[in-house]
Design an enzyme around this catalytic site. Structure first.
Site, PDB file in Angstrom:
ATOM      1  N   ARG A   1     -35.599  35.543 115.436  1.00 28.69           N
ATOM      2  CA  ARG A   1     -36.583  36.480 116.357  1.00 28.69           C
ATOM      3  C   ARG A   1     -35.995  37.603 116.902  1.00 28.69           C
ATOM      4  NH1 ARG A   1     -40.369  32.851 120.072  1.00 28.69           N
ATOM      5  NH2 ARG A   1     -38.367  33.082 121.293  1.00 28.69           N
TER       6      ARG A   1
ATOM      7  N   LYS B   1     -40.050  40.099 121.234  1.00 28.18           N
ATOM      8  CA  LYS B   1     -39.525  39.553 122.749  1.00 28.18           C
ATOM      9  C   LYS B   1     -38.881  40.819 123.218  1.00 28.18           C
ATOM     10  CE  LYS B   1     -38.279  35.323 125.037  1.00 28.18           C
ATOM     11  NZ  LYS B   1     -39.535  35.298 125.791  1.00 28.18           N
TER      12      LYS B   1
ATOM     13  N   GLU C   1     -52.513  35.000 124.855  1.00 32.57           N
ATOM     14  CA  GLU C   1     -51.510  34.019 125.284  1.00 32.57           C
ATOM     15  C   GLU C   1     -51.047  34.385 126.716  1.00 32.57           C
ATOM     16  OE1 GLU C   1     -47.435  34.668 124.049  1.00 32.57           O
ATOM     17  OE2 GLU C   1     -47.798  36.781 123.656  1.00 32.57           O
TER      18      GLU C   1
END
Ligand code: PLP
Ligand code: COI
Length: 344
Positions: free
Chosen positions: A85, A187, A223
């Site tokens: 990620r 992220k 989210e």
């Protein structure tokens, strides 16, 4: 190396905060290549006033934990997925990729060097690792940096939400966390900067967290600022939002496997409309820091949606998911192949 002596820390009363530990890993990218990297003691970073990260927020990060298992090993959970990620995040911000095998090796080095800070089994605390990467050379025109630093530090942590397993009250936010074709699925520090005003507003109004809706239509659940959603429907299905503007949570992906293969539940990743919230039986926030934190109430502009699981404890399915996932992480339950990375 002695991996069993521990620091004198009140593990049971740790919150989710920064405690400086002994060693951190650093590698620098210069002239098109990463150096060999090293563990260092200095927790401070000196950089130019015009560093890319300071001017244009060119920074990405990860979060994972090290655990002491029931039989005394120190392990991490699926660190290969954090490596993958981080690589995706780096590419999206035009940063060089830090080799995924080297990432896992650096995680191991940091955990071993700070073994005295890995909370003992059963203490309720874990060691949180924060890998991150940022542009460090001077950048004044808007463009990617040419030099980068990759670091991993660690800090012992307790529960992300005060009160541990007490159900949370969240609000549907009027702010967006991500843009339709933006960076919500990586992220990047910038996503969290975006969420700060929204979380301070929510806290000032007495809420624990925000529920963000899809930025394009504001009709679907996305989210929170730091975790994905999991819902349990009244007929016992585990459902989670599918969206290309949310972070692909490693915890959520793992919980879907746990729900299906360990608990025999039906699972579904699909768009979830705000209107469906009133029909849900349970709701939880899942992530490395949040683990699974139960939600008891969702407030939509004064309209209270009270989950049948209530405000005193986790819903029964959420509890089973929590117990099974943490059981796997702490070595009480056999893990699927490749999930547990033994360090010591
Ligand atoms: N969503 C956001 C915005 C997050 O910051 C996090 C935390 O990492 C998550 C979801 C959960 O992801 P993971 O389970 O990989 O920690
Ligand atoms: C994590 O769970 O690792 C995160 O990065 C979430 C953050 C809000 C602490």
């Amino acid at each position: 190396m002695d991996l069993t002596t521990k620091k004198d820390i009140d593990w049971a009363n740790l919150g989710f905060g920064y405690v400086q530990t002994d060693k951190r890993y650093v590698s620098n990218f210069k002239n098109g290549a990463w150096d060999e990297g090293a563990l260092i003691s200095d927790a401070n970073i000196v950089m130019n006033e015009c560093a890319g990260v300071l001017q244009y927020a060119q920074t990405v990060f990860e979060g994972l934990k090290a655990y002491t298992t029931q039989d005394g090993h120190i392990v991490t959970f699926r660190p290969d997925l954090n490596a993958e990620r981080l690589a995706q995040s780096a590419k999206r911000l035009e940063m060089p990729v830090f080799d995924e095998k080297r990432f896992v090796d650096a995680v191991e080095q940091v955990v071993r060097a700070n073994a005295a800070y890995v909370p003992p089994y059963g203490s309720g605390a874990t060691l949180y690792l924060r890998p991150y990467m940022f542009g460090i050379n001077p950048v004044i025109g808007v463009k990617p940096a040419e030099e980068y630093q990759f670091r991993i530090f660690c800090t012992p942590v307790g529960p992300y939400f005060k009160g541990g397993a007490k159900p949370l009250t969240i609000k549907i936010s009027d702010f967006d966390r991500a843009a339709p074709n933006g960076t919500g699925n990586i992220k990047a520090g910038l996503n969290y900067a975006m969420s700060l005003h929204a979380i301070v507003t929510a806290h000032n109004e007495g809420f624990d967290e925000n529920m963000y809706l899809d930025p394009k239509t504001r009709t679907k659940v996305e989210e929170t600022g730091g975790a994905n959603f999991l819902f349990v429907t009244k007929d016992g299905k585990v459902v989670t939002p599918k969206s290309n503007s949310i972070l692909p949570s490693i915890t959520r992906r793992s919980l879907l496997v746990v729900a299906k293969d360990y608990l025999g539940l039906e699972v579904e990743e699909r768009e979830i409309y705000k209107e469906e919230l009133a029909d849900m039986a349970e709701c939880g926030l899942c992530g490395t820091a949040a683990v699974i934190s139960p939600v008891g109430k969702i407030v939509d502009h004064g309209n209270e949606i009270c989950l049948p699981s209530g405000m005193t404890e986790m819903g029964p399915v959420t509890k089973k998911l929590y117990d099974t996932l943490t059981g796997i992480q702490m070595g009480r339950i056999e893990a699927p192949e490749g999930w547990i990375h033994v360090i010591a």
